[in-house]
Structure formats: structure tokens, C-alpha cells
Design a protein around this motif. Structure first.
Motif, short mmCIF file in Angstrom:
data_model
loop_
_atom_site.label_atom_id
_atom_site.label_comp_id
_atom_site.label_asym_id
_atom_site.label_seq_id
_atom_site.Cartn_x
_atom_site.Cartn_y
_atom_site.Cartn_z
N LYS A 98 -4.77 -6.71 -37.59
CA LYS A 98 -3.97 -7.20 -36.47
C LYS A 98 -3.28 -8.52 -36.83
O LYS A 98 -2.08 -8.71 -36.56
N VAL A 150 -0.45 -7.86 -39.44
CA VAL A 150 0.78 -7.31 -38.84
C VAL A 150 1.53 -8.40 -38.07
O VAL A 150 2.74 -8.56 -38.21
N LYS A 151 0.79 -9.17 -37.27
CA LYS A 151 1.44 -10.22 -36.47
C LYS A 151 2.09 -11.28 -37.36
O LYS A 151 3.23 -11.69 -37.13
N GLU A 154 -8.41 -16.32 -35.77
CA GLU A 154 -8.75 -14.90 -35.74
C GLU A 154 -9.31 -14.44 -37.08
O GLU A 154 -10.23 -13.61 -37.12
N PRO A 180 -10.00 -3.98 -38.33
CA PRO A 180 -8.94 -4.02 -37.31
C PRO A 180 -8.51 -5.43 -36.93
O PRO A 180 -7.32 -5.69 -36.71
N ALA A 181 -9.46 -6.38 -36.88
CA ALA A 181 -9.12 -7.75 -36.51
C ALA A 181 -8.23 -8.40 -37.58
O ALA A 181 -7.27 -9.11 -37.26
#
Length: 232
Positions: free
Chosen positions: A22, A25-26, A97, A18-19
Motif C-alpha cells: 500500500k 503504490v501510494k 506505515e 499488504p501494508a
């Protein structure tokens, strides 16, 4: 030490984290938004220019249509040519991230990183993007000369961008872990070039190029950490 295929295998296997998802997508949305904004500005400029200087030779209300067609064509071609620069520029701001996600799963005992200040992130992004543009422009005359070989131009640009990408991807991770500015990165120049070359090749493949920066940054994280362990 970790092999490049193994680093890519681990990076690919974490795409569904998920990280990582994320960040993917960003970064894709921001990259596409930049190209859409540039296309809109180009459309406005062309529409204004056509209206002002050559609208008399066109049927009524055609200036917007002509400007739109030209703007879309230029945006598509420009997007293909400049995607690598914009995507890496954007990814710089999300690199923390990616590094943290890879470390949380594979290197939980690695020294934690505080992250780089926004000003340094911006400076790194501008510096690496400027360097990439200047080096590619410097290679352009040689690329034109190599057109007669059929494949020489493609090989030259691949090699140039392999060198640039390898350094950029390494620095995304290494600048967050080095103890001082003189400390040498734990990725050998040859391995760094191969990392950049693999990512440069993926960037040429439509749709797969959206994953290339993320895979490159995650792979570089593995290579830095395994390299530090091997050198310890």
C-alpha cells in the motif's frame, strides 16, 4: 546486531505485505504525480514563452509541439536526476506505515510509536531535501574536476549520496523511537554509510529505483531495532 544483507533480505521478503504494498503504490503514485505536474507547468511556461518571443520563426501551431517535446525531454532527464530527492521527500510522509508494518511482523514487543505530527514530517522532509540539494551542489565543482578520471565523478556522487541517504533512512525510524534529542542512534556511522550506499546504488537502476526507498526504510527499521537490542 544485524548485517546489512540480512536487513535487506528481510525487507525484500516483506514487499508483498499488504501494508508495505500500500505504501509502495501510494509513494510511487505521488512521486510520479509530482513529476507530471512539474512537466505540465514546464510545458505551459515554454508554450507561453515560445508564443510570445519566437513564434514568428516557427510554422503556425508549432509552439505547442515544440514546447511539448522540450518539456517531455526535460521532465525525463530531470526525473532521472531528481528522482532520489522527490522519492525520499514523499516517503517521509509514509514512513510511519513502513515502520509499523515491519514492527508488527518482526518486533511485536517493540515500544509502540505515536508517529510524528504532520508539521514535523514536513519540516523533516524539507530539511533533508534541502540538505541533499545543497550538499550535491557543493560536490558539483569537484565532480566536474573528476570528469577526467572517467569514474571519479560517479564515485563522488555515490559516496555523497550514500552518506546523505544513510542518515535520512536512519532518522525516518530513529526519530520515532528516541527518548530524547540527545540520545545516540544505534546504527554505527560505517553501517549507516553502507546502508545509504546500497540504496544509492539501487536508485540508479531503472524500475528497481521505485523500490529503493521502501527497501531502505524497512532495512533501517531492522537495523535500528537490532542495534537497540545489542546495545541494551
Amino acid at each position: 546486531m544485524i548485517s546489512l544483507p540480512r536487513a535487506f533480505s528481510l525487507a525484500f521478503g516483506q514487499l508483498y505485505d499488504p501494508a508495505i504494498m500500500k505504501v509502495l503504490v501510494k509513494s510511487v503514485l505521488v512521486t510520479l504525480a509530482i513529476f507530471v505536474a512539474l512537466g505540465a507547468v514546464l510545458w505551459w511556461a515554454l508554450d507561453l514563452g515560445i508564443d510570445r518571443w519566437i513564434s514568428d520563426s516557427l510554422p503556425a501551431n508549432y509552439s505547442g509541439t515544440v514546447a511539448g517535446v522540450v518539456a517531455v525531454a526535460v521532465a525525463v532527464i530531470g526525473g532521472w536526476l531528481l528522482f532520489r530527492f522527490v522519492a525520499l521527500f514523499v516517503l517521509q510522509f509514509f514512513a510511519d506505515e513502513i515502520v509499523r508494518a515491519v514492527e508488527a511482523k518482526h518486533y511485536p514487543h517493540a515500544a509502540s510509536i505515536a508517529g510524528l505530527p504532520f508539521r514535523q514530517e514536513l519540516a523533516n522532509s524539507v530539511r533533508s531535501t534541502t540538505r541533499a540539494l545543497l550538499v550535491n551542489l557543493a560536490a558539483l565543482p569537484f565532480a566536474i574536476l573528476l570528469l577526467v578520471t572517467g569514474i571519479g565523478t560517479a564515485v563522488l556522487f555515490w559516496a555523497v549520496n550514500a552518506w546523505l541517504l544513510g542518515r535520512e533512512l536512519q532518522d525516518m525510524v530513529w526519530l520515532r523511537h528516541r527518548q530524547d534529542a540527545n540520545e545516540i542512534a544505534p546504527i554505527a556511522p560505517g553501517r549507516r554509510f553502507l546502508l545509504g550506499g546500497a540504496v544509492a546504488a539501487i536508485l540508479l537502476v531503472p524500475f528497481a529505483n521505485l523500490l529503493a526507498p521502501i527497501l531502505g526504510a524497512a532495512s533501517a527499521t531492522h537495523m535500528v531495532h537490532r542495534g537497540r537490542t545489542a546495545n541494551a
